[in-house]
Design an enzyme around this catalytic site. Structure first.
Site, mmCIF file in Angstrom:
data_model
loop_
_atom_site.group_PDB
_atom_site.id
_atom_site.type_symbol
_atom_site.label_atom_id
_atom_site.label_comp_id
_atom_site.label_asym_id
_atom_site.label_seq_id
_atom_site.Cartn_x
_atom_site.Cartn_y
_atom_site.Cartn_z
ATOM 1 C CB SER A 116 -0.964 -0.030 1.196
ATOM 2 O OG SER A 116 -1.951 0.968 1.077
ATOM 3 C CD GLU A 212 -2.697 -2.902 -3.795
ATOM 4 O OE1 GLU A 212 -3.901 -2.939 -3.493
ATOM 5 O OE2 GLU A 212 -1.849 -2.345 -3.097
ATOM 6 C CG HIS A 277 -5.445 -2.459 -0.010
ATOM 7 N ND1 HIS A 277 -4.554 -2.093 -0.994
ATOM 8 C CD2 HIS A 277 -5.176 -1.669 1.063
ATOM 9 C CE1 HIS A 277 -3.797 -1.098 -0.544
ATOM 10 N NE2 HIS A 277 -4.150 -0.828 0.698
#
Length: 307
Positions: A116, A212, A277
């Site tokens: 992330s 992502e 995630h």
């Protein structure tokens, strides 16, 4: 794009540091994550500021200087074998330029795990230290402490990386074909935000690009992908792997956008690979030569992620 140096795998008893370069960490989740690591016969030690809160910006885990110091000290501690991030959020960008990269390089190769917001640290470690990193679940992440599948895949990657050389997740081909390259990538919005900084690589040429994101409107994802295209960052990419898009648009709306922005690259593209995630997230090594088979939805590493 060349392969990067692979740090050593972990062994029982290894000391691992848990730090928070980004957002604030819930204490109960940190303790749960530390318990999981202890159950793996690791010796986890939390950074002194891992539970801090910034006095003014509540989205940061303490001050920039303290977050940077925790990372720097953990990496430069000769008794620490790996640095694991506690969680993402936002804040790693504010830390990057406070780190002494010469000292980090002198400390030698270490395992780094995070995803992330930590995408910017993956990029910096690749460009400044030349090391393979692990884009995987974080020690205090709810998707880690409550997911046996995510735990087991990370554990296997850390201790027995030869057992997870083939990442198979049932992914489906958006664009069929096979390709070879070196893995890289991360969270799409962070890759776009990192463009033009001293720690970002100039392009994804020769790479198998893993993408992502979470909580983004479709037009924002369009903007990030278009920015990567317009600046030439996607030129020469060999293949694309798409992970999770949690809290984004549903697949029926998102798939046409991904096909529109990535289908014209002329390279294999596979979706639903199962990293990022999502529940049971896979750990993806960055900086390793690999083969992508979009038709079978597999990524096969030439060598184990860690030595």
């Amino acid at each position: 794009m060349k392969e990067l140096v692979r740090p050593r795998r972990l062994a029982p008893g290894a000391r691992v540091a848990v730090v928070a370069p980004s957002g604030p960490v819930p204490e109960e989740r940190l303790q749960a994550g530390l318990d999981v690591l202890r159950g793996w016969d690791l010796d986890p030690v939390a950074g002194p500021h891992v539970l801090d809160r910034h006095p003014e910006f509540d989205y940061l885990a303490g001050t920039d200087a303290d977050r940077a110091a925790d990372f720097q000290n953990a990496w430069c501690d000769p008794t620490v074998d790996a640095v694991l991030c506690a969680r993402g959020g936002y804040g790693a960008q504010r830390v990057i330029d406070l780190l002494d990269w010469d000292a980090l390089r002198a400390a030698g190769p270490k395992v780094f795990v995070g995803f992330s917001d930590l995408t910017v640290l993956h990029e910096a470690i690749a460009t400044r230290l030349g090391l393979v990193t692990l884009y995987g679940p974080m020690a205090a992440g709810i998707d880690f402490v409550k997911s046996p599948r995510a735990q087991e895949h990370l554990r296997a990657t850390l201790f027995a990386p030869e057992t997870v050389r083939t990442v198979a997740s049932g992914g489906t081909a958006l664009v069929p074909g096979r390709a070879r390259g070196v893995t890289l990538g991360g969270c799409l919005c962070l890759l776009a935000a990192d463009l033009g900084t001293p720690h970002a690589r100039p392009s994804a040429r020769g790479g198998l690009l893993c993408l992502e994101d979470v909580g983004e409107e479709t037009y924002r994802l369009d903007r990030y992908l278009t920015q990567l295209q317009r600046c030439g960052w996607l030129e020469g990419v060999r293949g694309v792997l798409l992970g999770s898009w949690e809290e984004c648009a549903d697949q029926a709306r998102l798939r046409p956008l991904l096909a529109d922005r990535l289908g014209g690259l002329g390279v294999p593209v596979v979706e639903n690979v199962g990293f990022g995630h999502c529940e049971g997230a896979l750990t993806i090594p960055f900086g390793v030569a690999a083969e992508l088979d979009a038709d079978s939805g597999t990524l096969t590493l030439d060598e184990p992620a860690l030595r």
